[in-house]
Structures are given as structure tokens and as C-alpha cells.
Design a protein around this motif. Structure first.
Motif, PDB file in Angstrom:
ATOM      1  N   PRO A   1      38.299  48.252  48.808  1.00  0.00           N
ATOM      2  CA  PRO A   1      38.702  46.849  48.615  1.00  0.00           C
ATOM      3  C   PRO A   1      38.518  45.985  49.855  1.00  0.00           C
ATOM      4  O   PRO A   1      38.273  44.789  49.741  1.00  0.00           O
TER       5      PRO A   1
ATOM      6  N   ASP B   1      37.687  48.594  42.953  1.00  0.00           N
ATOM      7  CA  ASP B   1      36.669  49.000  43.923  1.00  0.00           C
ATOM      8  C   ASP B   1      37.234  50.093  44.820  1.00  0.00           C
ATOM      9  O   ASP B   1      38.409  50.072  45.179  1.00  0.00           O
TER      10      ASP B   1
ATOM     11  N   GLN C   1      39.198  37.983  39.418  1.00  0.00           N
ATOM     12  CA  GLN C   1      40.359  38.853  39.616  1.00  0.00           C
ATOM     13  C   GLN C   1      41.360  38.754  38.457  1.00  0.00           C
ATOM     14  O   GLN C   1      42.465  39.287  38.550  1.00  0.00           O
TER      15      GLN C   1
ATOM     16  N   ARG D   1      28.935  55.235  43.929  1.00  0.00           N
ATOM     17  CA  ARG D   1      28.860  53.810  43.582  1.00  0.00           C
ATOM     18  C   ARG D   1      27.565  53.496  42.840  1.00  0.00           C
ATOM     19  O   ARG D   1      27.550  52.665  41.922  1.00  0.00           O
TER      20      ARG D   1
ATOM     21  N   VAL E   1      33.095  40.658  51.667  1.00  0.00           N
ATOM     22  CA  VAL E   1      31.955  40.062  50.968  1.00  0.00           C
ATOM     23  C   VAL E   1      32.345  38.738  50.318  1.00  0.00           C
ATOM     24  O   VAL E   1      31.621  37.736  50.420  1.00  0.00           O
ATOM     25  N   ASN E   2      33.499  38.710  49.654  1.00  0.00           N
ATOM     26  CA  ASN E   2      33.946  37.473  48.999  1.00  0.00           C
ATOM     27  C   ASN E   2      34.253  36.380  50.010  1.00  0.00           C
ATOM     28  O   ASN E   2      33.951  35.194  49.772  1.00  0.00           O
TER      29      ASN E   2
ATOM     30  N   TYR F   1      36.418  33.181  42.251  1.00  0.00           N
ATOM     31  CA  TYR F   1      37.027  34.419  42.738  1.00  0.00           C
ATOM     32  C   TYR F   1      38.313  34.734  41.970  1.00  0.00           C
ATOM     33  O   TYR F   1      38.534  35.881  41.557  1.00  0.00           O
TER      34      TYR F   1
ATOM     35  N   GLU G   1      36.056  46.115  52.043  1.00  0.00           N
ATOM     36  CA  GLU G   1      34.651  45.686  52.088  1.00  0.00           C
ATOM     37  C   GLU G   1      34.391  44.592  51.056  1.00  0.00           C
ATOM     38  O   GLU G   1      33.696  43.608  51.337  1.00  0.00           O
ATOM     39  N   LEU G   2      34.957  44.751  49.860  1.00  0.00           N
ATOM     40  CA  LEU G   2      34.787  43.735  48.821  1.00  0.00           C
ATOM     41  C   LEU G   2      35.404  42.412  49.254  1.00  0.00           C
ATOM     42  O   LEU G   2      34.845  41.335  49.004  1.00  0.00           O
TER      43      LEU G   2
END
Length: 460
Positions: A353, A350, A378, A272, A359-360, A374, A355-356
């Protein structure tokens, strides 16, 4: 490497997001633009343009008319190779305001010379004929590395010698391995110089001996047979190849594992981390394409759409009627529509996904990001997504309400059945009289025939 960079930069292509107050006009322009992009295969052309910009150093996109398009707007974009934008017979020093293929005024390009044929075509005489194209009809993109630069150089220019090194070394390794594989076996001797009596047993140097499958043979005196031991490729070949590929990929900010399509030597964090500079350079590249390419193509499309009677002007008139006296300064006069817009690019996938998503969710809950932001990240239309979510929520609520009502009804039915069983039991034991049992049955909705049947069946 170049194809991967092109695919990662353009991906499936950017989407247009209109920000005008009129919902109908927004949807109309977005729908018609999307149809035009599909008809002209614009996203495919953008990937080719990025590939050409990387390999050739620049790309030219010319505005043309295509009468075969199925859309009302007949605009099309024609890609030109860098070799085809040239001045026939051009020589350095012909003029201070002229570069091969481009005429300047006040240090700004005003005219491009487009050859009628490619210099490498079978009809070279076409390379001496040109068309003058106005700057308003041409998009010229290249990476400017110094002030005053007028033409681009390939972005992979620093890697050109490295490709040659890698090719030469690989060919040498393959040749050595092939030579070693060509010899099934070799015969050698440690004996001293032979006598005259041994001439019949002597094997001349580099003689070829045909070996049959599964045979057993005897060698001349003093000779022994062994297989040829290959020495290539050595263990250092892979290290050398990976080092060269890493240097090549650095020219376009691409991490080594992506250039080699192999992340076996990476852990999750390092993989990453190496991609951060790569995706940052792609974000910068996309912002340049928005300003220099996409905004200009959209302006071309909008100009032609406004000139078509009964097309975009009808949508504008409806937007004015829907405004009902509200501020319509953003509309302006017909033919001078001021359209605020932005471009939505497909997000990079990602590797984690979940974890992402966490976070969002945290950012939206903390009011550091909006749901609209957001959805745009996307590459999704915020209005469409909010409408779909509202519809799903309403459907789920209705289904839940129906389910709750059904469960309540089932509960009431079971309660009534239990009460009826107790009443029948009381009548059968003689605790209830015939009249009392009949009154109860009429109260809960039984007919006379049903009551008569129950009385006869359960009479004590």
C-alpha cells in the motif's frame, strides 16, 4: 475457486454515487438506496448470483414486492435457479421464437416461463405449472460466447473433466497409502521349497499374525520380518495436482497461487504479474454487472420511489427551491427524474500500500488524476472525504494556534518572573530605594498588601 471468484468480484458490494447538481438530493438518494440495500441484503444476493453464474452458467433475478421490508420502497429482488426457468413439456423444434423458458419476438426476449416449483422438489406437480414474467421484470445474465446464444453454460465447463481426473488420482493415491499403512510388518523368506519336517514351522501365504506392543519373538527358520515400504504419495503427486488446479483456474482467469491459496513458490513480481489478467477480467465483469444488473435494479427502485407520495418527490421539490432559478433541466417532470450516477466498487487490496500511495500522490501532483477520482477508486464518497479533511485541517489549525499562544504566554510569564527576581535582588542589596521598589511592584500589578509583605520580607 468459484467462491473466491465471487467474493473478489462483488466483495462488500458496489456503492451508488449520484452526480446531480443538488447536494441535498444526492445525499437523500444515496442514503435511501443504502438503507434499501441493507434491508434486502442486495450485496449478499449479488455474491450468490455471481456464484450461480459461474457454476450454472446463468442467473435470473426477478422483480418482486416484499411487504415486510422496513423501507418505504417495497421492491425486492428474487434469485432464480436456471432449472426453474423452463417451459413445461418443452421440446426442441417447438418454434423458431422459443427457447426452453424464454419467448422471443424479433430476436429479443419478451417473456420468461418461471416454474412454480423447482424440478427437484418433493412436489413434482409444481414443475408443470408456470408463471409468465415480462422481460421488464426479469434480469438474465450469462456469458455469451456466440451470436444468438439464448441460455448460458457453466463458465467452468472446460474444467469438468479435470475435476474428475484430480479426484480419481487423489483417491488412488490415498488408497495406496492406506494399504501401505494397514500393514505393521510383513514376513518373507528366501528359502527353497520346504521339507515335510518343516511343516510345523511353515507360515501360509497372507496369514495374519497379531503383534503385541513391546514383545520380542522368534521367527521360523529362514524367515525375516520387515516393515512395508509405502510408495504413495510420490514426489510427482504435488506437481500433478498443481498442474490440474492451474488448468482449472485458467477457465476463470484466476492465477494458480490464488486457486491453491499458496504463494510459497512465487516472488513478489511474479505474484503481481499473474494477478493483472485476473483483475482485468474482474473489471470487465463488473462493467457488465453495472449495465445489465445494477442500473436496472436502480431504475426499478427509482420508479417505485417516485410513485410514493411525500418521499422522493419532496426531495425533488426542495432541490428545485434550492436551485433558485438555475438550470433544472436535469430534474425534468416529477416521475421522470434523470439521475446521473456511477457505481463505486471496493478496490482490490494491494500487497504494497505504501508504493500505491506514492504513485497516487505523484499522479495527483502531476495533474494526471484528481482527488475525486482517487476517492471513487477507494469506494469513498468524495464530498464526505473533502468535508472531513477540511474539518480536521480546521481543528488542527485551531489546536496549533492555541498551542502557540500558550507557549507565548508561558514565555512572557517566565520573562516577568525573571524581571521580578532582579527587582527583588536590587532592593535587597540596597540598589533600589523603598519607593522605587514600591512603584515597580504597583506597575506590574501587585496589591498594597502584597507590596507591604515584600517590603518587610526583603528589606536590607
Amino acid at each position: 475457486i468459484c467462491l473466491t471468484l465471487s467474493n473478489d468480484t462483488v466483495s462488500t458490494g458496489p456503492s451508488l454515487q449520484i452526480n446531480t447538481p443538488s447536494k441535498y438530493l444526492r445525499k437523500f438518494i444515496e442514503r435511501e438506496w443504502k438503507s434499501w440495500c441493507k434491508a434486502t441484503k442486495l450485496h449478499k444476493k449479488l455474491r450468490t448470483a455471481k456464484l450461480s453464474k459461474t457454476i450454472d452458467g446463468e442467473i435470473f433475478m426477478m422483480r418482486v414486492t416484499n411487504r415486510r421490508l422496513p423501507t418505504p420502497v417495497q421492491l425486492d429482488v428474487r434469485l432464480l435457479e436456471a432449472d426453474q426457468v423452463s417451459t413445461p413439456g418443452f421440446m426442441d423444434g417447438m418454434g423458431p421464437d422459443q427457447v426452453d423458458g424464454i419467448i422471443f419476438e424479433n430476436n429479443q426476449p419478451v417473456t420468461y416461463h418461471v416454474l412454480k416449483g423447482h424440478p427437484g422438489d418433493r412436489w413434482p406437480h409444481l414443475a408443470w405449472a408456470k408463471d409468465d414474467v415480462d422481460v421488464d421484470d426479469m434480469i438474465h445474465m450469462f456469458r455469451m460466447e456466440r451470436p444468438g446464444q439464448a441460455r448460458g453454460i457453466p463458465e467452468i465447463t472446460p474444467a469438468l473433466p479435470l475435476f474428475a481426473f484430480l479426484r480419481r488420482y487423489t483417491l488412488a493415491v490415498i488408497l495406496a497409502a492406506e494399504i501401505a499403512a494397514d500393514f505393521a510388518a510383513v514376513v518373507k523368506t528366501a528359502a527353497s521349497a520346504y521339507d515335510e519336517d518343516d511343516l510345523d514351522d511353515e507360515i501360509a501365504a497372507y496369514d495374519k499374525i497379531k503383534i503385541q506392543r513391546g514383545m520380542m519373538t522368534a521367527l521360523p527358520r529362514g524367515y525375516e520380518m520387515q516393515q512395508f515400504r509405502p510408495e504413495q504419495p510420490t514426489t510427482t503427486y504435488e506437481v500433478f495436482r498443481n498442474a490440474i488446479l492451474q488448468e482449472i483456474a485458467r477457465c476463470v482467469h484466476m492465477p494458480a497461487n490464488k486457486a491453491r491459496a499458496d504463494s510459497s513458490a512465487y516472488n513478489y513480481s511474479s505474484g503481481r504479474l499473474d494477478h493483472q489478467t485476473y483483475y482485468e477480467s474482474i473489471a470487465i465483469e463488473r462493467s457488465e454487472w453495472e449495465v445489465e444488473c445494477l442500473d436496472r435494479i436502480f431504475a426499478w427502485w427509482l420508479d417505485e420511489a417516485l410513485m410514493l407520495p411525500g418521499y422522493l418527490d419532496s426531495a425533488i421539490e426542495r432541490a428545485i427551491r434550492e436551485a433558485n432559478g438555475e438550470d433544472t433541466d436535469w430534474i425534468g417532470e416529477l416521475g421522470q427524474l434523470q439521475v446521473e450516477h456511477e457505481w463505486r466498487w471496493p478496490p482490490h487490496r494491494d500487497v504494497d500500500p505504501s508504493e500505491l500511495a506514492d504513485v497516487n500522490i505523484a499522479l495527483i501532483a502531476a495533474k494526471l488524476k484528481t482527488r475525486r477520482q482517487y476517492w471513487i477508486e477507494q469506494n469513498l464518497d468524495p464530498e464526505t472525504m473533502e468535508a472531513e479533511i477540511a474539518q480536521e485541517t480546521s481543528t488542527d489549525a485551531a489546536a496549533e494556534s492555541t498551542s502557540t499562544a500558550n507557549a507565548k504566554n508561558r514565555k512572557l510569564d517566565m520573562t516577568a518572573l525573571r524581571k521580578l527576581d532582579r527587582a527583588i535582588d536590587c532592593f535587597a542589596k540596597g540598589d533600589w530605594s523603598r519607593s522605587r521598589f514600591s512603584v515597580y511592584l504597583r506597575k506590574v500589578g501587585f496589591t498594597r498588601e502584597q507590596i507591604r509583605g515584600l517590603l518587610e520580607t526583603h528589606a536590607a
